[in-house]
Design a protein around this motif. Structure first.
Motif, mmCIF file in Angstrom:
data_model
loop_
_atom_site.group_PDB
_atom_site.id
_atom_site.type_symbol
_atom_site.label_atom_id
_atom_site.label_comp_id
_atom_site.label_asym_id
_atom_site.label_seq_id
_atom_site.Cartn_x
_atom_site.Cartn_y
_atom_site.Cartn_z
ATOM 1 N N ARG A 198 -2.228 9.849 68.832
ATOM 2 C CA ARG A 198 -1.846 9.089 70.186
ATOM 3 C C ARG A 198 -1.467 7.757 69.991
ATOM 4 N NH1 ARG A 198 -6.358 10.933 74.510
ATOM 5 N NH2 ARG A 198 -5.117 9.549 75.450
ATOM 6 N N THR A 248 -2.362 7.385 78.740
ATOM 7 C CA THR A 248 -1.995 8.843 79.150
ATOM 8 C C THR A 248 -1.002 9.419 77.834
ATOM 9 O OG1 THR A 248 -0.060 7.901 80.008
ATOM 10 C CG2 THR A 248 -1.859 8.103 81.540
ATOM 11 N N LYS A 299 -3.604 14.488 82.977
ATOM 12 C CA LYS A 299 -2.819 14.951 82.131
ATOM 13 C C LYS A 299 -3.723 15.890 81.162
ATOM 14 C CE LYS A 299 0.600 12.992 80.437
ATOM 15 N NZ LYS A 299 1.684 12.204 79.854
ATOM 16 N N PRO A 300 -3.153 16.508 80.446
ATOM 17 C CA PRO A 300 -3.733 17.375 79.461
ATOM 18 C C PRO A 300 -4.777 16.764 78.818
ATOM 19 C CG PRO A 300 -1.658 17.970 79.090
ATOM 20 C CD PRO A 300 -1.595 16.729 80.056
ATOM 21 N N ASN A 301 -4.902 15.559 78.545
ATOM 22 C CA ASN A 301 -5.962 14.912 77.797
ATOM 23 C C ASN A 301 -6.814 14.099 78.628
ATOM 24 O OD1 ASN A 301 -3.311 13.298 77.958
ATOM 25 N ND2 ASN A 301 -4.595 11.652 77.306
ATOM 26 N N ASP A 318 0.205 12.147 75.343
ATOM 27 C CA ASP A 318 -0.470 13.372 74.787
ATOM 28 C C ASP A 318 -1.183 13.508 73.562
ATOM 29 O OD1 ASP A 318 0.032 14.305 77.452
ATOM 30 O OD2 ASP A 318 1.904 15.170 77.075
ATOM 31 N N TYR A 319 -2.179 14.244 73.218
ATOM 32 C CA TYR A 319 -2.758 14.586 72.146
ATOM 33 C C TYR A 319 -1.703 15.382 71.502
ATOM 34 C CZ TYR A 319 -4.733 18.491 74.462
ATOM 35 O OH TYR A 319 -4.864 19.861 75.085
ATOM 36 N N THR A 347 -7.206 23.221 70.967
ATOM 37 C CA THR A 347 -7.087 21.886 71.654
ATOM 38 C C THR A 347 -8.495 21.217 71.253
ATOM 39 O OG1 THR A 347 -7.759 23.083 73.695
ATOM 40 C CG2 THR A 347 -5.339 22.612 73.516
#
Length: 500
Positions: A208, A154, A64-66, A156-157, A165
């Motif tokens: 989060r 999981t 995932k993006p984080n 996301d930030y 970011t």
């Protein structure tokens, strides 16, 4: 086509990227190529400034993006399959990434830092590159993440769609903190050097946990008004109407995110302890900014609040963990879950290197003793003893010393740039005012052009405090020299400052 003649980029395009895609990775959301994750060390040679080469990974794969989960280093086909492994491992260790790959377009060499497969390194064909689910399953086993924790880990930030970011080390700090909380750890210490974005990191942790509903009511504590106000208007702004600042000793229980000075909720008299207007289980997360300044001392006001809300998770943020006979951050919060040091920040180029210019004053080295029955300028007799640096500007003021320091600062600016932003830290407010006067006299030509060339910026002076933003702003020409005591020592993001 002879594979040996292909460039590294050709190897990526024709062999490595197709293998990743065929394994089920989403090229748009899970795969990033040529990722620069440091800025490159700032190198100063005389008056010339340049940057070293930033660190850049050929591929970073994200579950995932984080959650970065794998690093791939590509090489031309004239190299062996594993020739990029050592470079990839150094990147993976920096970014806390468990799966590491090297490839020359013939195959992959896999290094599994989790060792969940039982094999540390093995060569795998291009068509056998693991899927996101395969690596995530091993990652969860490595981190002890079960189904009950997946939603929180999981989450996301926060992103506003801009390019901002979390940096690689901020992501590690965020992820390690959240993983520790999911495992039941309720006292957590994060050590991050000044200027590396502790407040932004704290915001992402809180965001989060709040969004996943693991933590519903959160208290952010600091010991300076400027820290609270900056936090509310900058990093914490996305919390919007869910956030409030506790002030005027009013406890409004209709919010979810609370920002407060610890002085605003405690006091010597019982009725001033407004934190007791909240039930002990009201907050489930408390974040203590700059926790080295007393929060871990058994008798401090911080500790009083933490003790009252003892059922909440407590996170301490500091650049300098305090370990003395009387105060211990580690005793209270435990060993840091992550440390990002000043040295590493300078090495990565996120912080500027510094040069120490040592100036020894004779009275600092040898001390000073008054002649017998010597009087000060107000006619009082000076106690006959040897005075040293511990006394200067506390118990004894040597006006000539203040003037000499001002002269040396001015000489340095004359030799470099008289409009370089400068902070002079003083012993107290009185010292800061005397230093302001001395610097005004040393820089009379520029002060005559603009009286704000030298300003005292201290907590008791509204005119000076009003100029703090202008001092910090890159486009703000004045003030140039700020004398201060404590106000600017913490949490003031003065990126334009050249001389301290």
């Amino acid at each position: 086509m002879d594979k040996k003649t292909l460039s590294e980029r050709d190897i990526c395009t024709k062999y490595i990227t197709p293998a990743i895609y065929q394994a089920g990775w989403d090229i748009y959301t899970q795969v990033r190529e040529e990722v620069t994750f440091t800025n490159g060390r700032v190198i100063v040679q005389g008056l010339q400034v340049s940057r070293g080469r930033p660190k850049r990974a050929d591929y970073i794969l994200y579950y995932k993006p984080n959650i970065p989960i794998a690093v791939i280093e590509a090489k031309r086909n004239t190299y062996g399959v594993g020739d990029g492994m050592q470079q990839a491992l150094s990147y993976a260790e920096m970014m806390d990434v468990p799966f590491v790959y090297s490839s020359n377009g013939d195959a992959f060499l896999q290094h599994d830092r989790t060792q969940t497969s039982g094999v540390l390194e093995q060569e795998i064909p291009l068509h056998a590159f693991p899927s996101p689910e395969d690596l995530w399953k091993s990652y969860c086993a490595w981190k002890n993440i079960d189904d009950t924790k997946v939603q929180i880990v999981t989450q996301d930030y926060y992103t506003d769609g801009s390019q901002k970011t979390p940096r690689y080390y901020q992501l590690i700090a965020i992820n390690r903190t959240i993983e520790a909380i999911t495992k039941g750890q309720d006292r957590i210490l994060l050590v991050m050097a000044t200027g590396t974005g502790k407040t932004f990191t704290a915001f992402q942790i809180i965001w989060r946990l709040w969004k996943s509903r693991m933590k519903k009511r959160i208290l952010f504590l600091a010991d300076r008004n400027i820290l609270i106000d900056q936090t509310k208007t900058n990093d914490f702004k996305p919390f919007g109407s869910a956030m409030t600042k506790i002030q005027k000793r009013q406890a409004d229980k209709s919010y979810e995110i609370y920002l407060s000075l610890y002085q605003a909720v405690t006091g010597t008299e019982e009725e001033k302890n407004i934190y007791k207007q909240f039930s002990p289980d009201f907050f489930d997360l408390i974040v203590v900014d700059e926790c080295h300044r007393g929060s871990a001392a058994e008798d401090s006001a911080w500790h009083e609040i933490l003790e009252y809300f003892s059922s909440a998770t407590h996170i301490g943020l500091t650049a300098t963990p305090k370990e003395t006979k009387y105060v211990s951050n580690i005793h209270y919060f435990g060993e840091p879950v992550y440390t990002y040091s000043l040295k590493q920040g300078i090495e990565d180029g996120f912080l500027a290197p510094y040069k120490v210019v040592r100036i020894d004053l004779d009275k600092d080295l040898t001390g000073w003793r008054p002649e017998k029955q010597k009087l000060d300028k107000y006619g009082k007799e000076i106690e006959d003893r040897i005075y040293n640096q511990k006394d200067f500007d506390r118990d004894l003021v040597l006006d000539q010393r203040t003037q000499l320091v001002a002269k040396k600062v001015t000489e340095y600016l004359n030799a470099t740039d008289r409009f370089d932003k400068t902070i002079v830290f003083c012993e107290n407010i009185d010292h800061a005012e005397r230093m302001r006067q001395a610097l005004v006299n040393e820089n009379g030509d520029l002060v005559a052009q603009n009286s704000k060339y030298v300003m005292r910026i201290t907590g008791d002076n509204p005119e000076g405090k009003a100029e703090l933003d202008n001092f910090i702003l890159p486009e703000g020409r004045y003030p140039v020299i700020a004398t201060t005591s404590r106000l600017m020592s913490t949490g003031v993001d003065a990126q334009t400052c050249k001389l301290i």
